[in-house]
Design a protein around this motif. Sequence first.
Motif, PDB file in Angstrom:
ATOM      1  N   MET A  13       6.761  12.507  -3.936  1.00 47.78           N
ATOM      2  CA  MET A  13       5.569  13.320  -4.499  1.00 47.78           C
ATOM      3  C   MET A  13       6.373  14.798  -4.457  1.00 47.78           C
ATOM      4  N   TRP A  14       6.182  15.478  -5.699  1.00 47.28           N
ATOM      5  CA  TRP A  14       6.879  16.803  -5.747  1.00 47.28           C
ATOM      6  C   TRP A  14       5.853  18.028  -4.918  1.00 47.28           C
ATOM      7  N   VAL A  15       6.441  18.922  -4.138  1.00 49.24           N
ATOM      8  CA  VAL A  15       6.027  19.810  -3.516  1.00 49.24           C
ATOM      9  C   VAL A  15       6.564  21.034  -3.952  1.00 49.24           C
ATOM     10  N   TRP A  16       5.635  22.159  -4.407  1.00 41.96           N
ATOM     11  CA  TRP A  16       5.956  23.299  -5.135  1.00 41.96           C
ATOM     12  C   TRP A  16       5.431  24.760  -4.300  1.00 41.96           C
ATOM     13  N   ILE A  17       6.244  25.433  -3.862  1.00 41.37           N
ATOM     14  CA  ILE A  17       6.208  26.611  -3.020  1.00 41.37           C
ATOM     15  C   ILE A  17       6.285  27.780  -3.871  1.00 41.37           C
ATOM     16  N   ASP A  18       5.405  28.707  -4.431  1.00 40.72           N
ATOM     17  CA  ASP A  18       5.576  29.954  -4.853  1.00 40.72           C
ATOM     18  C   ASP A  18       5.411  30.904  -3.778  1.00 40.72           C
ATOM     19  N   PRO A  19       6.802  31.453  -3.318  1.00 39.60           N
ATOM     20  CA  PRO A  19       6.574  32.540  -2.121  1.00 39.60           C
ATOM     21  C   PRO A  19       6.161  33.845  -2.516  1.00 39.60           C
ATOM     22  N   GLN A  20       6.154  34.150  -3.706  1.00 39.50           N
ATOM     23  CA  GLN A  20       5.724  35.274  -4.152  1.00 39.50           C
ATOM     24  C   GLN A  20       4.309  35.464  -4.289  1.00 39.50           C
ATOM     25  N   ALA A  21       3.806  34.368  -4.917  1.00 41.33           N
ATOM     26  CA  ALA A  21       2.105  34.091  -4.728  1.00 41.33           C
ATOM     27  C   ALA A  21       1.645  33.556  -3.876  1.00 41.33           C
ATOM     28  N   ARG A  22       2.387  33.229  -2.975  1.00 39.66           N
ATOM     29  CA  ARG A  22       1.856  32.277  -1.428  1.00 39.66           C
ATOM     30  C   ARG A  22       1.036  31.411  -2.001  1.00 39.66           C
ATOM     31  N   LEU A  23       1.614  30.523  -2.623  1.00 42.82           N
ATOM     32  CA  LEU A  23       1.012  29.302  -3.220  1.00 42.82           C
ATOM     33  C   LEU A  23       1.833  28.071  -2.672  1.00 42.82           C
ATOM     34  N   LEU A  24       1.083  26.860  -2.339  1.00 41.83           N
ATOM     35  CA  LEU A  24       1.509  25.816  -1.990  1.00 41.83           C
ATOM     36  C   LEU A  24       0.852  24.544  -2.781  1.00 41.83           C
ATOM     37  N   LEU A  25       1.631  23.856  -3.546  1.00 41.38           N
ATOM     38  CA  LEU A  25       0.955  22.912  -4.795  1.00 41.38           C
ATOM     39  C   LEU A  25       1.474  21.531  -4.583  1.00 41.38           C
ATOM     40  N   LEU A  26       0.724  20.542  -4.102  1.00 41.23           N
ATOM     41  CA  LEU A  26       1.135  19.033  -3.901  1.00 41.23           C
ATOM     42  C   LEU A  26       0.811  18.322  -5.239  1.00 41.23           C
ATOM     43  N   ASP A  27       1.624  17.611  -5.802  1.00 42.40           N
ATOM     44  CA  ASP A  27       1.481  16.460  -6.673  1.00 42.40           C
ATOM     45  C   ASP A  27       0.697  15.435  -6.168  1.00 42.40           C
ATOM     46  N   THR A  28      -0.477  15.465  -5.971  1.00 43.07           N
ATOM     47  CA  THR A  28      -1.234  14.333  -5.280  1.00 43.07           C
ATOM     48  C   THR A  28      -2.510  14.566  -5.709  1.00 43.07           C
ATOM     49  N   SER A  29      -3.339  13.396  -5.789  1.00 40.56           N
ATOM     50  CA  SER A  29      -4.662  13.438  -5.911  1.00 40.56           C
ATOM     51  C   SER A  29      -5.342  12.831  -4.663  1.00 40.56           C
ATOM     52  N   ALA A  30      -4.686  12.485  -3.634  1.00 42.40           N
ATOM     53  CA  ALA A  30      -5.055  11.942  -2.332  1.00 42.40           C
ATOM     54  C   ALA A  30      -4.974  12.953  -1.357  1.00 42.40           C
TER      55      ALA A  30
END
Length: 329
Positions: A124-141
């Motif tokens: 699974m890809w895990v994306w952290i945007d430190p400036q926007a303070r966003l964590l996004l997980l590539d999953t539907s579960a």
Amino acid sequence: MIKNAIAYRIAPTWVPDLQALEAALQKTLFVECGATQERSVGWVPPRGDQHGLLAESVAGQWMLRFMTEEKLLPASVLNRKVNEKADAIEKAEGRKPGKKEKKELKDEAKLDLLPMAFTKQGAMWVWIDPQARLLLLDTSAQGRADEIVSLLVEGLPGFSLALVDTQTSPQAAMAHWLVTQEPPTGFSIDRQCELVAADESKAVVRYARHPLDIDEVRKHIEHGKLPTKLAMTWDDRVSFVLTDNLQLHGITLLDAVMDGQSQDDGGFDTDVAITTGELSRMIPDLIEALGGEGRIGLGNLPASLQATVTGPSSVATDESDSSAPWEAA
């Protein structure tokens, strides 16, 4: 690259530190399952290099890769092995194993079979945007998301998260868009949706590759069936399916994004830059279309592990805590 999305907002108290993140991830490296181990999880280098970094930064965006491995042990195979052991006891001792002994036989059978079981891996890809303070997980579960979030929260001091919440629930917004046929600015409604009855029947109506600007759809909504999924496109650049719990499924970058990209431009850095570049513009637009971000608490565990957040009416926060609210980036 990223096909699904469960989004979290990172607490403003966390200080982004790529080296600290790398050190934390190193404590939970992925190791393949042992002979009698049913499941193994951990972090792997996102570039695919054997001894590469676990936290890669591309144009200020941080990418991680979470790996799982599970032994495939069909219930029918396990039950057959248990029955063989039980039959052997009956023949040797003239008695049938009791309930407690049967459970012990099942544990023994599992240990016998696990070394021979095939394994299944998933990443699974895990994306952290430190400036926007966003964590996004590539999953539907949500369960898999909770597992990863818990690892990050436990491993990074001061790292707190809350599921992104909006003032207008996605379900209410999707119903309004379908009834009025007026999607929010910058978005269009595509040809797929799912409607579920709110009563005990839970009756489901699904449309696939079908126009949705028809009276039939409006009547279903008027009669109490509410949308749980709706296919949409943003700016003719990204298509996706929005769900009633604010997840994105089936994210696809359209031709307009790839125009001008050479075939030689492929590779990890390019994929990350293009994908995060598009989503970092689309997600704020979607949040704005849903009335902006709502107010939810930022605890030491993900909000999904504390309570189910369905909208502003089920806010879990301390009204006196001025650090809890955050605005859309």
